[in-house]
Design a protein around this motif. Structure first.
Motif, PDB file in Angstrom:
ATOM      1  N   MET A   1       7.590 -19.888  40.195  1.00 53.85           N
ATOM      2  CA  MET A   1       6.492 -19.730  40.744  1.00 53.85           C
ATOM      3  C   MET A   1       5.572 -19.321  39.912  1.00 53.85           C
ATOM      4  N   GLY A   2       4.550 -20.380  39.924  1.00 54.56           N
ATOM      5  CA  GLY A   2       3.653 -19.756  38.981  1.00 54.56           C
ATOM      6  C   GLY A   2       3.519 -20.192  37.711  1.00 54.56           C
ATOM      7  N   LEU A   3       4.967 -20.390  36.607  1.00 57.01           N
ATOM      8  CA  LEU A   3       5.260 -21.235  35.410  1.00 57.01           C
ATOM      9  C   LEU A   3       4.642 -22.882  35.318  1.00 57.01           C
ATOM     10  N   PRO A   4       5.124 -23.296  34.231  1.00 60.53           N
ATOM     11  CA  PRO A   4       5.018 -23.694  34.524  1.00 60.53           C
ATOM     12  C   PRO A   4       6.056 -25.022  34.394  1.00 60.53           C
ATOM     13  N   LEU A   5       5.674 -26.536  35.085  1.00 56.38           N
ATOM     14  CA  LEU A   5       6.645 -27.157  35.953  1.00 56.38           C
ATOM     15  C   LEU A   5       7.773 -27.051  34.582  1.00 56.38           C
ATOM     16  N   LYS A   6       7.898 -27.982  33.491  1.00 53.77           N
ATOM     17  CA  LYS A   6       8.684 -27.547  32.721  1.00 53.77           C
ATOM     18  C   LYS A   6       9.579 -26.668  32.263  1.00 53.77           C
ATOM     19  N   VAL A   7       9.163 -25.307  32.057  1.00 59.92           N
ATOM     20  CA  VAL A   7       9.634 -24.207  32.216  1.00 59.92           C
ATOM     21  C   VAL A   7      10.642 -24.214  33.316  1.00 59.92           C
ATOM     22  N   ALA A   8      10.134 -24.658  34.481  1.00 62.03           N
ATOM     23  CA  ALA A   8      10.366 -23.380  35.008  1.00 62.03           C
ATOM     24  C   ALA A   8      11.374 -24.443  36.372  1.00 62.03           C
ATOM     25  N   SER A   9      11.942 -25.797  35.668  1.00 63.64           N
ATOM     26  CA  SER A   9      13.242 -26.845  36.017  1.00 63.64           C
ATOM     27  C   SER A   9      13.308 -26.248  34.559  1.00 63.64           C
ATOM     28  N   LYS A  10      13.667 -26.318  33.516  1.00 66.88           N
ATOM     29  CA  LYS A  10      14.291 -25.671  32.861  1.00 66.88           C
ATOM     30  C   LYS A  10      15.204 -24.199  33.492  1.00 66.88           C
TER      31      LYS A  10
ATOM     32  N   LYS B   1      10.731 -27.800  46.950  1.00 66.63           N
ATOM     33  CA  LYS B   1       9.340 -28.928  47.611  1.00 66.63           C
ATOM     34  C   LYS B   1       8.309 -28.183  46.969  1.00 66.63           C
ATOM     35  N   ALA B   2       8.270 -26.334  47.582  1.00 66.95           N
ATOM     36  CA  ALA B   2       7.198 -25.779  47.666  1.00 66.95           C
ATOM     37  C   ALA B   2       6.901 -25.356  45.526  1.00 66.95           C
ATOM     38  N   LEU B   3       7.809 -25.929  45.492  1.00 68.20           N
ATOM     39  CA  LEU B   3       7.401 -25.454  43.546  1.00 68.20           C
ATOM     40  C   LEU B   3       6.396 -26.465  43.460  1.00 68.20           C
ATOM     41  N   LEU B   4       6.921 -27.765  43.931  1.00 66.14           N
ATOM     42  CA  LEU B   4       6.185 -29.286  43.177  1.00 66.14           C
ATOM     43  C   LEU B   4       4.837 -28.708  43.370  1.00 66.14           C
TER      44      LEU B   4
ATOM     45  N   GLN C   1       3.145 -26.242  44.406  1.00 66.02           N
ATOM     46  CA  GLN C   1       2.249 -24.949  43.711  1.00 66.02           C
ATOM     47  C   GLN C   1       1.547 -25.981  42.435  1.00 66.02           C
ATOM     48  N   ASN C   2       2.884 -26.797  41.509  1.00 63.36           N
ATOM     49  CA  ASN C   2       2.489 -27.331  40.746  1.00 63.36           C
ATOM     50  C   ASN C   2       1.936 -29.137  41.141  1.00 63.36           C
ATOM     51  N   LYS C   3       1.216 -29.438  41.677  1.00 61.71           N
ATOM     52  CA  LYS C   3       0.214 -30.252  42.039  1.00 61.71           C
ATOM     53  C   LYS C   3      -0.236 -30.663  41.160  1.00 61.71           C
ATOM     54  N   SER C   4      -1.140 -30.380  39.973  1.00 66.79           N
ATOM     55  CA  SER C   4      -1.872 -31.330  39.072  1.00 66.79           C
ATOM     56  C   SER C   4      -0.674 -30.946  38.449  1.00 66.79           C
ATOM     57  N   GLU C   5       0.091 -30.948  37.603  1.00 65.64           N
ATOM     58  CA  GLU C   5       0.910 -31.093  36.716  1.00 65.64           C
ATOM     59  C   GLU C   5       1.555 -32.653  37.017  1.00 65.64           C
ATOM     60  N   ILE C   6       1.740 -33.126  38.528  1.00 72.20           N
ATOM     61  CA  ILE C   6       2.165 -34.440  38.746  1.00 72.20           C
ATOM     62  C   ILE C   6       1.336 -35.325  39.131  1.00 72.20           C
ATOM     63  N   THR C   7       1.188 -36.400  39.251  1.00 75.07           N
ATOM     64  CA  THR C   7       1.222 -37.890  39.675  1.00 75.07           C
ATOM     65  C   THR C   7       1.174 -38.336  41.051  1.00 75.07           C
ATOM     66  N   THR C   8       2.518 -38.623  40.940  1.00 72.23           N
ATOM     67  CA  THR C   8       3.556 -38.664  42.045  1.00 72.23           C
ATOM     68  C   THR C   8       2.772 -38.988  43.256  1.00 72.23           C
ATOM     69  N   VAL C   9       2.845 -39.587  44.037  1.00 70.62           N
ATOM     70  CA  VAL C   9       1.986 -40.235  45.034  1.00 70.62           C
ATOM     71  C   VAL C   9       2.440 -39.047  46.753  1.00 70.62           C
ATOM     72  N   ASP C  10       3.558 -39.490  47.236  1.00 73.59           N
ATOM     73  CA  ASP C  10       4.599 -38.880  47.578  1.00 73.59           C
ATOM     74  C   ASP C  10       5.899 -38.157  47.247  1.00 73.59           C
ATOM     75  N   ILE C  11       5.482 -36.248  47.267  1.00 76.03           N
ATOM     76  CA  ILE C  11       6.172 -35.509  46.936  1.00 76.03           C
ATOM     77  C   ILE C  11       6.979 -35.972  47.324  1.00 76.03           C
ATOM     78  N   GLU C  12       7.545 -35.805  48.013  1.00 76.06           N
ATOM     79  CA  GLU C  12       9.443 -35.485  49.268  1.00 76.06           C
ATOM     80  C   GLU C  12       9.846 -36.826  48.569  1.00 76.06           C
ATOM     81  N   LYS C  13       9.288 -38.322  48.359  1.00 74.76           N
ATOM     82  CA  LYS C  13      10.157 -39.366  48.727  1.00 74.76           C
ATOM     83  C   LYS C  13      10.546 -38.988  47.064  1.00 74.76           C
ATOM     84  N   SER C  14       9.898 -38.325  46.234  1.00 74.67           N
ATOM     85  CA  SER C  14      10.454 -38.361  44.485  1.00 74.67           C
ATOM     86  C   SER C  14      11.062 -37.298  44.504  1.00 74.67           C
TER      87      SER C  14
END
Length: 200
Positions: free
Chosen positions: A84-93, A138-141, A143-156
């Motif tokens: 949590m707090g790391l860039p999404l790419k780093v967190a996903s890795k 979902k909590a991670l996404l 928190q990183n809402k500013s990095e993503i453009t998808t409207v429906d986080i749950e479905k994505s």
């Protein structure tokens, strides 16, 4: 899955040694050799005691899978919390590295044994890592809402969870592209972050 849920310390110990004996036999001698009599013998318990806890061999394997899924899922949650707090790419890795190591280490339990009998398929159909980690994912996404453009986080997220675990399974069991672990993890990270940034 179990006939008797171990509550007291002694019961938990008995259940655990049965599961440990079964895992050793399964991984070293194979599914066919893992009869309930042989498991009981290796565990040092009577067959009657084994049947107090487990109805048959498949219920023992199902309990082993459940135990392993729980352990890996808890590990994923911990990695997610630490990320949590790391860039999404780093967190996903971080998450994909953990998953790759643990799914590969337990590939027989996750990918091989569940397909060996109809009962096991039925017993384990609800045992999936994403079901146990979905809220933390979902909590991670969120928190990183500013990095993503998808409207429906749950479905994505549901699409990603299924796709990533399917790709991990294919890589571990076949690795058709001949990738290294680092190449695979980087590809999965780019795939997931690109998908989340795709304008629906």
């Amino acid at each position: 899955m179990r006939r008797k849920k171990p509550v007291q310390e002694r019961s938990r110990f008995t259940s655990d040694i049965i599961l440990e004996a079964a895992q050793i036999i399964l991984l070293t001698e194979g599914y066919e050799r893992a009869t309930t009599n042989y498991i009981a013998e290796k565990a040092g318990v009577s067959i009657g005691t084994l049947y107090q806890y487990f109805a048959n061999k498949d219920s023992i394997i199902s309990a082993l899978i459940e135990q392993t899924v729980s352990k890996v899922s808890n590990g994923v949650k911990e990695v997610l919390r630490e990320s949590m707090g790391l860039p999404l790419k780093v967190a996903s890795k971080n998450v994909y590295t953990f998953l790759l190591h643990n799914l590969r280490e337990n590939k027989e339990l996750f990918y091989t044994f569940p397909k060996l009998s109809p009962d096991l398929i039925e017993l384990t159909k609800n045992l999936s890592i994403e079901k146990f980690t979905h809220l933390t994912n979902k909590a991670l996404l969120e928190q990183n809402k500013s990095e993503i453009t998808t409207v429906d986080i749950e479905k994505s997220l549901i699409v990603l969870e299924v796709a990533i675990l399917a790709n991990l399974r294919r890589y571990i069991m076949e690795n058709p592209a001949g990738m290294t672990d680092d190449e695979f993890i980087d590809s999965m990270s780019r795939l997931s972050t690109s998908y989340l940034k795709y304008e629906m």
